[in-house]
Motif scaffolding. Structure first.
Motif, short mmCIF file in Angstrom:
data_model
loop_
_atom_site.label_atom_id
_atom_site.label_comp_id
_atom_site.label_asym_id
_atom_site.label_seq_id
_atom_site.Cartn_x
_atom_site.Cartn_y
_atom_site.Cartn_z
N ARG A 149 0.63 -21.24 -59.07
CA ARG A 149 -0.25 -22.32 -58.61
C ARG A 149 0.36 -23.02 -57.39
O ARG A 149 -0.35 -23.40 -56.46
CB ARG A 149 -0.48 -23.33 -59.74
CG ARG A 149 -1.31 -22.76 -60.88
CD ARG A 149 -2.04 -23.82 -61.66
NE ARG A 149 -1.18 -24.81 -62.27
CZ ARG A 149 -1.61 -25.75 -63.11
NH1 ARG A 149 -2.88 -25.81 -63.42
NH2 ARG A 149 -0.77 -26.62 -63.64
N ASP A 150 1.69 -23.17 -57.40
CA ASP A 150 2.35 -23.78 -56.24
C ASP A 150 2.22 -22.90 -55.01
O ASP A 150 2.07 -23.40 -53.89
CB ASP A 150 3.82 -24.03 -56.55
CG ASP A 150 4.04 -25.23 -57.45
OD1 ASP A 150 3.08 -26.01 -57.62
OD2 ASP A 150 5.14 -25.38 -57.98
N HIS B 212 -1.11 -23.48 -53.66
CA HIS B 212 -1.19 -24.87 -53.22
C HIS B 212 -0.54 -25.05 -51.85
O HIS B 212 -1.10 -25.68 -50.94
CB HIS B 212 -0.52 -25.78 -54.24
CG HIS B 212 -0.44 -27.21 -53.82
ND1 HIS B 212 -1.54 -28.03 -53.80
CD2 HIS B 212 0.61 -27.96 -53.39
CE1 HIS B 212 -1.17 -29.24 -53.37
NE2 HIS B 212 0.12 -29.22 -53.13
N ASN C 290 -4.37 -23.02 -50.19
CA ASN C 290 -5.36 -22.20 -50.90
C ASN C 290 -6.09 -21.26 -49.94
O ASN C 290 -7.22 -20.86 -50.19
CB ASN C 290 -6.37 -23.07 -51.66
CG ASN C 290 -6.97 -22.35 -52.84
OD1 ASN C 290 -6.35 -21.46 -53.40
ND2 ASN C 290 -8.17 -22.72 -53.22
N ARG D 220 -6.55 -26.06 -60.12
CA ARG D 220 -6.41 -27.25 -59.28
C ARG D 220 -6.02 -26.83 -57.87
O ARG D 220 -5.25 -25.90 -57.67
CB ARG D 220 -5.34 -28.19 -59.82
CG ARG D 220 -3.94 -27.62 -59.89
CD ARG D 220 -2.92 -28.67 -60.33
NE ARG D 220 -1.62 -28.08 -60.56
CZ ARG D 220 -0.70 -27.91 -59.62
NH1 ARG D 220 -0.96 -28.27 -58.37
NH2 ARG D 220 0.47 -27.38 -59.89
N HIS D 221 -6.57 -27.50 -56.91
CA HIS D 221 -6.15 -27.35 -55.53
C HIS D 221 -6.63 -28.56 -54.76
O HIS D 221 -7.70 -29.10 -55.03
CB HIS D 221 -6.73 -26.10 -54.87
CG HIS D 221 -6.47 -26.09 -53.39
ND1 HIS D 221 -5.22 -25.95 -52.87
CD2 HIS D 221 -7.31 -26.28 -52.34
CE1 HIS D 221 -5.28 -26.03 -51.54
NE2 HIS D 221 -6.54 -26.23 -51.19
N SER D 222 -5.84 -28.98 -53.77
CA SER D 222 -6.25 -30.13 -52.97
C SER D 222 -5.81 -29.96 -51.54
O SER D 222 -4.63 -29.79 -51.25
CB SER D 222 -5.67 -31.42 -53.55
OG SER D 222 -6.09 -32.53 -52.76
N GLN E 139 -3.55 -35.57 -55.15
CA GLN E 139 -2.89 -34.49 -55.86
C GLN E 139 -3.10 -34.69 -57.36
O GLN E 139 -3.60 -35.72 -57.80
CB GLN E 139 -1.41 -34.43 -55.52
CG GLN E 139 -1.13 -34.29 -54.03
CD GLN E 139 -1.77 -33.05 -53.42
OE1 GLN E 139 -1.73 -31.97 -54.02
NE2 GLN E 139 -2.36 -33.19 -52.23
#
Length: 463
Positions: free
Chosen positions: A147-148, A151, A155, A328-330, A335
């Motif tokens: 995920r990191d 991120h 993305n 999740r992504h932003s 965050q």
């Protein structure tokens, strides 16, 4: 409701040993078979009512010694603690947990106290790490490491995105899939196993897809497999550059990259960016135009970060009914907490109450940044009587400065500060002092407790 029968193997063994009886003679006195006694002593079966009566009659046994409630609570607590990823290599059978709970409850409680202390320290460090915006890859789980990776790439994976755009060409996604399958010699068949969404046999080059999901899901899964077959070298090269710490993380990331290709092929970058601008990010219209699901469209909107051709910077999350963030992504300053649920004041939690409807929210975070938030429940009914239903809600949002580019801002008064609801990230690191929905105190704040005064919370957060 009848009371559950107790598992008390250790207590039976203790009683038998105290009486100096063998298993055979003990079983005869209780009027049961030797195998049945052996199963009870090893907690493979509960102690039946007839056995309890025989214990009382033959040995004047005190049934209070079974301590059913205490033992079962310890078992439940042990199972929850052992679900922690730190114990992922310790698959402990339920029978062993029952043995520990009944035979060594003090040791079990000491273990639970130690695990709680460990979890608290990890949560404290992770929350502080997130608050300081530091890279916490060291010691992260493979899932968090992947995920990191996405991120910190915003993305957006340029090489994979452009390859998917070339693959899609100028035709429809179905035409691209058909052309690719013909070139690769892949035959698509309906899967008979309802629990199997996708299965590929490389020997026969047969791709089985479940007939239950929507066409958009089937199309996406076909593109996923095509990515693995036709663009494996590109995906592997991207994984080499990522330098994951474990092989497990690399394998998880490969799924993510194949999914990324599928989404980018279904919604090619330039065409999708133009359509997003034309429709002002209307999810329903985009889903219809590209034959995609609302979740696929929302996620794709959050990936429009190609240098020189960026779309609106969105945050995107998916949550389950428990409030756990599963995606999740932003691309915004907002965050998300790595541990625990999202802020309960956020409208994504209310989406489950209004299925089939978009919820709009004007929100402000503790740093003073204001957002337009959009939430929608995306659960779909099972396509068969016994098919399980996975219930999720998605949230998409952008800073208020981009609200004019979003159709969902129409009719909202963006100038009135009173219209913006205060939201946070996680109670553990949220500095708001007067939040009526706070579940736990912030980590780095002192508390004032007045036994003679009670407000919404039983304490006050010091400034």
């Amino acid at each position: 409701m009848p009371a559950s029968k107790p598992y008390a193997g250790a207590k039976l063994r203790e009683t038998r040993t105290r009486l100096g009886l063998t298993q055979k003679s003990f079983a005869e006195r209780l009027g049961i078979s030797l195998p049945y006694l052996n199963q009870m002593e090893n907690n493979h079966r509960p102690v039946s009512s007839s056995v309890i009566l025989s214990l009382v009659k033959e040995f004047d046994f005190d049934v209070k010694e079974l301590a059913l409630g205490e033992s079962e609570r310890i078992v439940a607590d042990l199972r929850e603690a052992l679900a922690d990823p730190v114990f992922r290599d310790a698959a402990t059978p339920l029978a062993d947990l029952r043995l520990v709970a009944s035979n060594a409850p003090l040791v079990a409680r000491a273990f639970l106290m130690l695990h709680r202390a460990h979890a608290h320290v990890n949560e404290r460090l992770a929350s502080l790490d997130a608050a300081l915006d530091q890279d916490s890859r060291h010691g992260a789980s493979p899932w968090d490491e992947v995920r990191d990776f996405f991120h910190y790439c915003d993305n957006y994976i340029d090489a994979v995105d452009r390859a998917a755009e070339r693959f899609a060409g100028t035709g429809t996604a179905d035409q691209a899939v058909e052309k690719a399958c013909t070139k690769l010699g892949i035959q698509i068949r309906d899967a008979k196993d309802e629990g199997e969404i996708r299965r590929y046999d490389p020997k026969t080059r047969t791709l089985w897809l479940s007939p239950l999901p929507s066409e958009s899901t089937r199309r996406f899964q076909a593109l996923h497999q095509i990515a693995l077959e036709a663009h494996d070298a590109l995906i592997e090269a991207t994984l080499d550059l990522a330098r994951f710490q474990t092989e497990t993380a690399r394998k998880i990331a490969k799924i993510g990259l194949a999914n990324y290709f599928a989404g980018a092929a279904l919604m090619p970058y330039q065409a999708f960016l133009a359509a997003a601008r034309d429709t002002r990010c209307d999810l329903d219209r985009l889903a219809q135009r590209f034959g995609a699901s609302l979740e696929q469209v929302a996620h794709r909107l959050s990936t429009l970060q190609r240098p020189g051709a960026k779309g609106v910077p969105f945050f995107f999350v998916r949550v389950d009914q428990a409030g756990t963030i599963t995606k999740r992504h932003s691309a915004t300053p907002l965050q998300f907490a790595r541990y625990g649920g999202a802020c309960p004041l956020w409208n994504v939690h209310r989406a489950f109450e209004t299925p089939g409807r978009f919820l709009r929210q004007l929100a402000e975070t503790p740093d003073g940044i204001r957002y337009l938030c959009l939430a929608r429940e995306i659960s779909a009914p099972g396509a068969a009587f016994r098919a399980p239903v996975r219930r999720f809600a998605i949230a998409l949002g952008c800073e208020i400065s981009h609200a004019g580019e979003i159709v969902y801002s129409d009719g909202l008064d963006l100038s009135d500060v009173e219209n913006f609801e205060p939201i946070g990230i996680s109670c553990r690191i949220c500095e708001r002092r007067d939040c009526h929905q706070r579940s736990v105190p912030p980590l780095e704040s002192e508390l004032t407790i007045d036994h003679n005064r009670r407000r919404t919370l039983p304490y006050e957060v010091a400034g």
